[in-house]
Design a protein around this motif. Structure first.
Motif, PDB file in Angstrom:
ATOM      1  N   ARG A   1       0.832  -1.204   0.000  1.00  0.00           N
ATOM      2  CA  ARG A   1       0.000   0.000   0.000  1.00  0.00           C
ATOM      3  C   ARG A   1       0.863   1.249   0.000  1.00  0.00           C
ATOM      4  O   ARG A   1       1.614   1.483  -0.918  1.00  0.00           O
ATOM      5  CB  ARG A   1      -0.938  -0.004   1.201  1.00  0.00           C
ATOM      6  N   ALA A   2       0.765   2.028   1.066  1.00  0.00           N
ATOM      7  CA  ALA A   2       1.378   3.350   1.087  1.00  0.00           C
ATOM      8  C   ALA A   2       2.904   3.303   1.066  1.00  0.00           C
ATOM      9  O   ALA A   2       3.510   2.269   1.348  1.00  0.00           O
ATOM     10  CB  ALA A   2       0.928   4.074   2.353  1.00  0.00           C
ATOM     11  N   GLY A   3       3.480   4.473   0.778  1.00  0.00           N
ATOM     12  CA  GLY A   3       4.930   4.538   0.781  1.00  0.00           C
ATOM     13  C   GLY A   3       5.508   5.794   1.402  1.00  0.00           C
ATOM     14  O   GLY A   3       6.707   5.853   1.662  1.00  0.00           O
ATOM     15  N   VAL A   4       4.665   6.789   1.648  1.00  0.00           N
ATOM     16  CA  VAL A   4       5.199   8.082   2.105  1.00  0.00           C
ATOM     17  C   VAL A   4       4.839   8.316   3.571  1.00  0.00           C
ATOM     18  O   VAL A   4       3.663   8.312   3.936  1.00  0.00           O
ATOM     19  CB  VAL A   4       4.639   9.233   1.235  1.00  0.00           C
TER      20      VAL A   4
ATOM     21  N   TRP B   1      -6.561   3.993  -9.831  1.00  0.00           N
ATOM     22  CA  TRP B   1      -5.106   3.915 -10.047  1.00  0.00           C
ATOM     23  C   TRP B   1      -4.720   2.471 -10.313  1.00  0.00           C
ATOM     24  O   TRP B   1      -5.136   1.559  -9.574  1.00  0.00           O
ATOM     25  CB  TRP B   1      -4.332   4.354  -8.796  1.00  0.00           C
TER      26      TRP B   1
ATOM     27  N   TYR C   1       5.081  13.517  -9.689  1.00  0.00           N
ATOM     28  CA  TYR C   1       3.644  13.508  -9.955  1.00  0.00           C
ATOM     29  C   TYR C   1       3.453  14.157 -11.312  1.00  0.00           C
ATOM     30  O   TYR C   1       3.994  15.243 -11.548  1.00  0.00           O
ATOM     31  CB  TYR C   1       2.887  14.349  -8.924  1.00  0.00           C
TER      32      TYR C   1
ATOM     33  N   SER D   1       7.245   6.633  -8.065  1.00  0.00           N
ATOM     34  CA  SER D   1       7.722   6.548  -6.680  1.00  0.00           C
ATOM     35  C   SER D   1       8.689   5.370  -6.594  1.00  0.00           C
ATOM     36  O   SER D   1       9.131   4.842  -7.618  1.00  0.00           O
ATOM     37  CB  SER D   1       6.527   6.403  -5.726  1.00  0.00           C
ATOM     38  N   MET D   2       9.027   4.991  -5.402  1.00  0.00           N
ATOM     39  CA  MET D   2      10.046   3.939  -5.254  1.00  0.00           C
ATOM     40  C   MET D   2       9.895   3.262  -3.892  1.00  0.00           C
ATOM     41  O   MET D   2       9.145   3.724  -3.030  1.00  0.00           O
ATOM     42  CB  MET D   2      11.438   4.559  -5.357  1.00  0.00           C
TER      43      MET D   2
ATOM     44  N   ARG E   1       8.195   2.081  -7.769  1.00  0.00           N
ATOM     45  CA  ARG E   1       6.750   1.960  -7.573  1.00  0.00           C
ATOM     46  C   ARG E   1       6.116   2.985  -8.504  1.00  0.00           C
ATOM     47  O   ARG E   1       6.490   4.178  -8.461  1.00  0.00           O
ATOM     48  CB  ARG E   1       6.420   2.289  -6.116  1.00  0.00           C
TER      49      ARG E   1
ATOM     50  N   PRO F   1      -5.332   8.505  -2.710  1.00  0.00           N
ATOM     51  CA  PRO F   1      -3.911   8.423  -2.334  1.00  0.00           C
ATOM     52  C   PRO F   1      -3.016   9.536  -2.891  1.00  0.00           C
ATOM     53  O   PRO F   1      -1.837   9.589  -2.554  1.00  0.00           O
ATOM     54  CB  PRO F   1      -3.481   7.052  -2.876  1.00  0.00           C
ATOM     55  N   THR F   2      -3.566  10.431  -3.701  1.00  0.00           N
ATOM     56  CA  THR F   2      -2.743  11.463  -4.348  1.00  0.00           C
ATOM     57  C   THR F   2      -2.006  12.360  -3.355  1.00  0.00           C
ATOM     58  O   THR F   2      -0.951  12.918  -3.680  1.00  0.00           O
ATOM     59  CB  THR F   2      -3.630  12.337  -5.266  1.00  0.00           C
ATOM     60  N   GLY F   3      -2.542  12.526  -2.157  1.00  0.00           N
ATOM     61  CA  GLY F   3      -1.867  13.370  -1.175  1.00  0.00           C
ATOM     62  C   GLY F   3      -0.986  12.581  -0.221  1.00  0.00           C
ATOM     63  O   GLY F   3      -0.334  13.164   0.653  1.00  0.00           O
TER      64      GLY F   3
HETATM   65  C1  PHB Z   1       3.750   5.239  -2.951  1.00  0.00           C
HETATM   66  O1  PHB Z   1       4.989   5.289  -3.012  1.00  0.00           O
HETATM   67  O2  PHB Z   1       3.137   4.162  -2.856  1.00  0.00           O
HETATM   68  C2  PHB Z   1       2.956   6.494  -3.015  1.00  0.00           C
HETATM   69  C3  PHB Z   1       3.614   7.706  -3.073  1.00  0.00           C
HETATM   70  C4  PHB Z   1       2.873   8.886  -3.138  1.00  0.00           C
HETATM   71  C5  PHB Z   1       1.489   8.832  -3.163  1.00  0.00           C
HETATM   72  C6  PHB Z   1       0.835   7.612  -3.093  1.00  0.00           C
HETATM   73  C7  PHB Z   1       1.564   6.427  -3.021  1.00  0.00           C
HETATM   74  O3  PHB Z   1       0.773   9.974  -3.248  1.00  0.00           O
END
Ligand code: PHB
Ligand code: RFL
Length: 398
Positions: A44-47, A184, A200, A211-212, A219, A292-294
């Motif tokens: 899932r998330a990364g930040v 997404w 972005y 992303s990574m 990612r 998830p954009t933010g």
């Molecule tokens: C992610 O690295 O998974 C990621 C990064 C920024 C986002 C959402 C997901 O806004």
């Protein structure tokens, strides 16, 4: 069976709450309906905002994060063939960290298991009872046996599809929702990240995000149809779409590599008010969802449980339920600001379904402004790195 706080769900919210309660000297039991492997592998998330990183480090679960996490001092925004950078440190003095949610979850599970604290996976039929009384309980099945767990409080950390929010009387709960007309497609690929920071991008073919996870793993996400099917997206189509949407005229483009994970994520904004009913408290995705954009969902979940753990510690210190009664209001102030930011980033960076050229031109003008005005860059950076959270650390944490 008895505990002080029964926690439903072993995602970031439930696990972090259990960890904080332990530091406050409060007992808890965590009940999770999925297997341990499933929870650890869920991508899932990364930040992470600085407040989450500080909390993990200061409460003793941040050593791998400090070794393997990637500190980012800014972000790129690409549009019209150019890439512009917004410097977080210059505008706010803060940074963000890239470290997978599954790694956060793994670190918290390891810490809980190392301390021998109760965390049960693959429980079934979880139900809450007597939430309006001072003696609520949770019933469930585990390894073929039926259990009733008596508690002083119940924390519903069971995500958007959990059982806690539906346990609120319908006349008490108000839901605020927006569903977006796109989704997404996310991938993980064995490819070295070609940029040190996130990118972005808004392209006339739609949104894309670079992303990574590690120096070897990229990612990537791209906007797709809300009713899309992963079968429509063979690897070649994903790469060609990512190259077109992300590549800029300075020659920058993502590196390609073997795709080893693909998933589709619908986009939704949702807030449930209030977040407390008697002795049942909602935290994290159980109470709110952001697109998830933010990059705010996990960060908000951690903020909620910090507020909740603090209120529970005040209760056990003899302050009664006064602080706890402020839980919803304290959380919702931050949640609505994160909702606004997530919605704003989403509308600015996605091609709308009935997109008319007017919207695209307007969005390009907004991106031009947001990446050139000092005031606008400061505003984006301030929200992205996370607004201040004024909750003290548990006692004894330096
Ligand atoms: C992610 O690295 O998974 C990621 C990064 C920024 C986002 C959402 C997901 O806004
Ligand atoms: P979770 O993680 O959904 O955990 C809830 C847990 O409860 C369990 N459960 C139950 N257990 C017992 N009984 C039941 N009846 C149960 N029902 C459910 C579930 O199995 C699960 O283990 O919620 P939590 O803890 O509130 O955490 C929220 C975050 O997971 C979520 O907000 C983030 O992943 C959102 N998000 C992002 N957040 C960020 O802060 N930064 C990001 O960069 C970011 N990127 C993202 C994201 C979410 C994404 N998807 C897939 C939705 C990127 C994506 C693509």
């Amino acid at each position: 069976m008895k505990t002080q706080v029964a926690i439903i769900g072993a995602g970031p919210a439930g696990l972090m709450l259990g960890h904080l309660l332990e530091l406050y000297g409060i007992d808890s039991v965590i009940l999770e309906n999925r297997s341990k492997e499933y929870v650890i592998d869920r991508v899932r998330a990364g930040v992470l905002e600085q407040h989450v990183v500080d909390l993990m480090v200061r409460t003793g679960v941040g050593s791998r994060l400090m070794k393997e996490g990637l500190r980012h001092e800014g972000v790129h925004i690409a549009f019209g063939g150019t890439r512009r950078r917004i410097d977080f440190v210059e505008h706010t003095g803060k940074a963000i960290w890239v470290y997978g949610q599954n790694e956060v979850v793994l670190d918290l599970i390891d810490a809980r298991e190392a301390q021998g604290l109760p965390l049960h996976f693959e429980v079934e039929g979880v139900a809450v009872h007597d939430i309006d009384s001072e003696h609520p309980s949770v019933t469930y099945r585990h390894e073929g046996a039926e259990f009733r767990l008596q508690a002083d409080f119940i924390a519903g950390c069971d995500g958007f599809h959990g059982i806690s929010r539906p346990a609120f009387p319908s006349e008490l709960l108000r839901g605020f929702e927006r569903v977006y007309p796109f989704a997404w497609l996310g991938i993980l690929a064995h490819a070295a990240p070609s940029s040190e920071e996130l990118v972005y991008s808004l392209h006339e073919r739609g949104f894309a995000l670079f992303s990574m996870r590690t120096p070897e793993i990229t990612r990537l996400y791209l906007q797709c149809a809300v009713d899309d099917d992963i079968a429509n997206w063979p690897d070649e189509r994903i790469w060609s779409e990512l190259q077109v949407r992300l590549g800029t005229s300075d020659g920058w483009r993502p590196n390609e590599g073997e795709i080893f994970q693909k998933s589709l994520t619908p986009m939704r904004s949702f807030v449930a008010e209030p977040m407390q009913c008697g002795r049942l408290f909602l935290a994290g995705d159980a109470a709110h969802i952001v697109p998830p954009t933010g990059a705010k969902g996990l960060n908000l979940a951690v903020a909620d449980v910090r507020v909740l753990a603090h209120g529970l510690s005040a209760f056990y210190d003899g302050a009664g339920e006064r602080v706890l009664r402020g839980y919803s209001e304290t959380c919702l102030g931050r949640i609505w600001k994160a909702q606004r930011f997530s919605w704003w980033m989403t509308q600015m960076l996605h091609r709308q379904s009935e997109s008319v050229d007017f919207d695209l031109r307007r969005q390009m003008a907004e991106l031009d402004y947001v990446t050139s005005s000092k005031a606008a860059m400061t505003s984006l950076a301030e929200n992205y790195v996370g607004l201040d959270l004024d909750i003290p650390m548990p006692r004894g944490v330096e």
